[in-house]
Scaffold this active site. Structure first.
Site, PDB file in Angstrom:
ATOM      1  N   ARG A 185       0.608  -1.371   0.261  1.00 33.59           N
ATOM      2  CA  ARG A 185      -0.038  -0.186  -0.053  1.00 33.59           C
ATOM      3  C   ARG A 185       0.717   1.111   0.121  1.00 33.59           C
ATOM      4  NH1 ARG A 185      -3.333  -3.418  -1.234  1.00 33.59           N
ATOM      5  NH2 ARG A 185      -5.284  -4.425   0.268  1.00 33.59           N
TER       6      ARG A 185
ATOM      7  N   ARG B 177      -3.283  26.641  -8.390  1.00 35.71           N
ATOM      8  CA  ARG B 177      -2.847  25.484  -8.013  1.00 35.71           C
ATOM      9  C   ARG B 177      -1.816  24.863  -8.766  1.00 35.71           C
ATOM     10  NH1 ARG B 177      -3.817  25.416  -2.400  1.00 35.71           N
ATOM     11  NH2 ARG B 177      -5.764  25.742  -1.711  1.00 35.71           N
TER      12      ARG B 177
ATOM     13  N   SER C  51      -9.535  11.817  -0.474  1.00 38.13           N
ATOM     14  CA  SER C  51      -9.009  10.143  -1.326  1.00 38.13           C
ATOM     15  C   SER C  51      -8.970   8.916  -0.686  1.00 38.13           C
ATOM     16  CB  SER C  51      -8.233  10.511  -2.626  1.00 38.13           C
ATOM     17  OG  SER C  51      -8.038   9.827  -3.413  1.00 38.13           O
TER      18      SER C  51
ATOM     19  N   GLU D 204      -5.239  12.115   4.489  1.00 32.06           N
ATOM     20  CA  GLU D 204      -5.488  13.336   5.074  1.00 32.06           C
ATOM     21  C   GLU D 204      -7.447  13.459   4.979  1.00 32.06           C
ATOM     22  OE1 GLU D 204      -6.379  17.748   2.823  1.00 32.06           O
ATOM     23  OE2 GLU D 204      -5.497  16.248   2.072  1.00 32.06           O
TER      24      GLU D 204
ATOM     25  N   GLU E 219       3.368  33.883   2.549  1.00 33.53           N
ATOM     26  CA  GLU E 219       4.242  34.987   1.900  1.00 33.53           C
ATOM     27  C   GLU E 219       3.760  33.841   0.358  1.00 33.53           C
ATOM     28  OE1 GLU E 219       9.109  34.748   1.873  1.00 33.53           O
ATOM     29  OE2 GLU E 219       8.294  35.506   3.620  1.00 33.53           O
TER      30      GLU E 219
END
Length: 182
Positions: free
Chosen positions: A37, A64, A113, A119, A138
């Site tokens: 995995r 992005r 996901s 996450e 910044e």
């Protein structure tokens, strides 16, 4: 089969980055066989749907890099050690939009996901108390955009907002408002 769990046998750190850690794990499957995995470990994130008295939401437009495009998203950021998801969310809202919120409610958690990362994004909604100056990080360049909730729902449904956390928070907030639960 009742037991679908996998047991970690070994875990090898492949990459230790500023935001993510990448592991290659060997697991024992429910039938006793083994498999590998690939796991991206991430500290998690937070996303805030800030609704003003005109029922408009505050979004940010930003480039992005992984998608090589400018996206429209609700204010969000990664979790920082030492503070709660809600504290992180309030900070991100203030930095990215200049908004101070009140009456924060949880909209739950989102697993972006499940196949390769651990996450978890914590979703919140709030009302906007005041709007001041943005103070992004910044290396963060973004524009704040105010959009009526009804229009934002339409943008999600017409695939004009592809970001998963934003889609989920917008639709959940709309559903809760329509049902009178908030």
């Amino acid at each position: 089969m009742d037991n679908l769990s996998e047991k970690t046998l070994t875990s090898k750190l492949i990459y230790d980055g500023r935001v993510i850690k990448y592991f290659l794990d060997t697991v024992e499957l429910p039938d006793g066989k083994t498999a590998e995995r690939e796991i991206v470990r991430h500290p998690g994130g937070v996303c805030i749907a800030a609704l003003d008295s005109d029922n408009c939401l505050y979004f940010v437009r930003q480039f992005r890099y992984p998608y090589m495009e400018i996206t429209l998203e609700l204010p969000a950021g990664k979790l920082e050690k030492g503070s709660t998801p809600l504290e992180n969310g309030k900070r991100e809202l203030r930095e990215e939009t200049g908004c101070e919120g009140y009456s924060f409610i949880s909209l739950g958690q989102l697993y972006p996901s499940t196949g390769y990362t651990d996450e978890i994004i914590h979703l919140y909604a709030c009302r906007v108390k005041s709007v001041g100056e943005q103070s992004p990080d910044e290396d963060e360049f973004l524009n704040c955009v105010r959009i009526p909730l009804a229009e934002a729902v339409g943008m999600v449904l017409n695939n004009r907002i592809p970001d998963a956390k934003t889609q989920t928070a917008v639709l959940k907030l709309d559903a809760l408002l329509r049902s009178g639960k908030i």
